[in-house]
Design a protein around this motif. Sequence first.
Motif, short mmCIF file in Angstrom:
data_model
loop_
_atom_site.label_atom_id
_atom_site.label_comp_id
_atom_site.label_asym_id
_atom_site.label_seq_id
_atom_site.Cartn_x
_atom_site.Cartn_y
_atom_site.Cartn_z
N GLN A 1 4.70 1.39 1.43
CA GLN A 1 4.62 2.41 0.39
C GLN A 1 3.34 2.34 -0.43
O GLN A 1 2.95 3.32 -1.05
N ASP A 2 2.70 1.17 -0.47
CA ASP A 2 1.49 1.02 -1.25
C ASP A 2 0.66 -0.12 -0.69
O ASP A 2 1.03 -0.76 0.32
N VAL A 3 -0.47 -0.40 -1.33
CA VAL A 3 -1.38 -1.42 -0.83
C VAL A 3 -0.72 -2.80 -0.82
O VAL A 3 -0.91 -3.58 0.12
N SER A 4 0.07 -3.10 -1.85
CA SER A 4 0.71 -4.42 -1.89
C SER A 4 1.69 -4.60 -0.73
O SER A 4 1.80 -5.70 -0.18
N ASP A 5 2.38 -3.54 -0.35
CA ASP A 5 3.25 -3.61 0.83
C ASP A 5 2.43 -3.90 2.09
O ASP A 5 2.82 -4.71 2.94
N ALA A 6 1.32 -3.22 2.21
CA ALA A 6 0.47 -3.40 3.39
C ALA A 6 -0.03 -4.83 3.49
O ALA A 6 -0.01 -5.45 4.57
N VAL A 7 -0.49 -5.37 2.38
CA VAL A 7 -0.98 -6.75 2.36
C VAL A 7 0.14 -7.73 2.71
O VAL A 7 -0.06 -8.70 3.46
N THR B 1 6.11 6.20 9.30
CA THR B 1 6.99 7.37 9.36
C THR B 1 6.28 8.69 9.07
O THR B 1 6.84 9.75 9.35
N HIS B 2 5.06 8.62 8.50
CA HIS B 2 4.34 9.86 8.21
C HIS B 2 2.85 9.57 8.16
O HIS B 2 2.42 8.40 8.01
N ALA B 3 2.05 10.62 8.27
CA ALA B 3 0.60 10.47 8.39
C ALA B 3 -0.03 9.79 7.18
O ALA B 3 -1.06 9.11 7.32
N GLY B 4 0.57 9.92 6.02
CA GLY B 4 0.01 9.31 4.82
C GLY B 4 0.00 7.80 4.85
O GLY B 4 -0.69 7.17 4.03
N GLN B 5 0.76 7.19 5.76
CA GLN B 5 0.79 5.74 5.84
C GLN B 5 -0.31 5.16 6.72
O GLN B 5 -0.59 3.95 6.67
N TRP B 6 -0.95 5.99 7.55
CA TRP B 6 -1.97 5.47 8.46
C TRP B 6 -3.09 4.74 7.71
O TRP B 6 -3.48 3.63 8.10
N PRO B 7 -3.66 5.33 6.64
CA PRO B 7 -4.74 4.61 5.96
C PRO B 7 -4.32 3.24 5.43
O PRO B 7 -5.11 2.28 5.46
N LEU B 8 -3.10 3.13 4.94
CA LEU B 8 -2.63 1.85 4.41
C LEU B 8 -2.53 0.79 5.50
O LEU B 8 -2.99 -0.35 5.31
N VAL B 9 -1.93 1.15 6.63
CA VAL B 9 -1.78 0.14 7.69
C VAL B 9 -3.12 -0.17 8.34
O VAL B 9 -3.39 -1.30 8.76
N ARG B 10 -4.02 0.81 8.41
CA ARG B 10 -5.35 0.56 8.98
C ARG B 10 -6.13 -0.43 8.13
O ARG B 10 -6.77 -1.36 8.65
N ARG B 11 -6.10 -0.22 6.81
CA ARG B 11 -6.85 -1.12 5.93
C ARG B 11 -6.30 -2.54 6.00
O ARG B 11 -7.04 -3.52 6.00
#
Length: 372
Positions: free
Chosen positions: A85-91, A103-113
Amino acid sequence: MIGYNAVQVFVAPQAVAGNWLRLQHKGTEMVAVVKADAYGHGLIPVAQALARVGARRFAVGTVAEGVMLREALPGAQIIALLGIQDVSDAVACRDYGIVPLVTHAGQWPLVRRAAAAAARPLAVILKFDTGMARLGFAWEAVAHVVEALRAAPMLRPVAVFSHLATADDPEAADFVAEQTMRLTAIQAALAAVGFSLPASLANSAALVAHPAAHFQWQRPGIALYGANPLAGTAWEDRCPPLISAMTVTAPILQVRDIAPGVSVSYGRTFRASRPMRIAIVAAGYADAYSRGLSAKAAMVVGGVRAPVLGRVCMQMTAVDVTHCPSVRPGDRAYLLGGPGEAAITADELAAWWGTIPYEVFCLLGMNPRTLV
């Protein structure tokens, strides 16, 4: 120590483990669903009990739950169903080896970073909506998902998920078949372009009743905690016998005799038609024992059913113990479970409540818990 918790929840993690073993022959590779604090049963003790009997994949709700579970089960595969849901989740997914659903396109940048900062590819699961209209890419959007994956070689898809909307309704089996067909098409389309992934669609009800929807991984949830997902339907007997893992009790504060005509609790919605003995139990809607149970539910007192009288109050509920002459203050009433054949099942309590066992477990499980 000052403080008193009237309502007490007793959880038997070994019962959850036993249900896993009873269900295991129904599937091939099962993912234990332990989201929402293991449906109110306690995330860590339940997951550890499941791991002891062979579970190796666990589905939590949030990434934060996944972090807690990682510390207890360092070698397990942990899947976060709500995704990043946010950068802290991704980290956290990167650092703790948690596998998020995308689940949606808005999450791609987070998981890529997150993946770009990792020394190894970041595992993800692709979630498609095949008919639930909740989380997931549109089932027709496979090409867009493939394009996003090819643009991010640091991501490693490990599975493709969807979720059934009507698996627990025998009258809606056609929609289960429709969703199964859609996920089959998605899986084939991904394989055709080089992404050969295991798929998962089956929940508890589909695990026991819809073998065509099993795919490679199955995700039992409610059945692990002892509730038959097909209870009350024509397919009820398709589920093997399960063991309830949660018992909820509260003490009796007072026992009193009342005469005919005396009313009980707020609104005077109950009036005695005969001499009665009533017990005041220290449980009410502040303890997640719903006001909607007023005059509908029963508790187990002295080994027998004691009907709820009048309205459930904030921290007290009156029950009829006329047929339990030995009951005294300090005795325990069972809100869920209880001894012998009088035991109250989650399905029964849910029916009185006008809800489902999932809510019964999650809400009552917020009270103080003791492992047994």
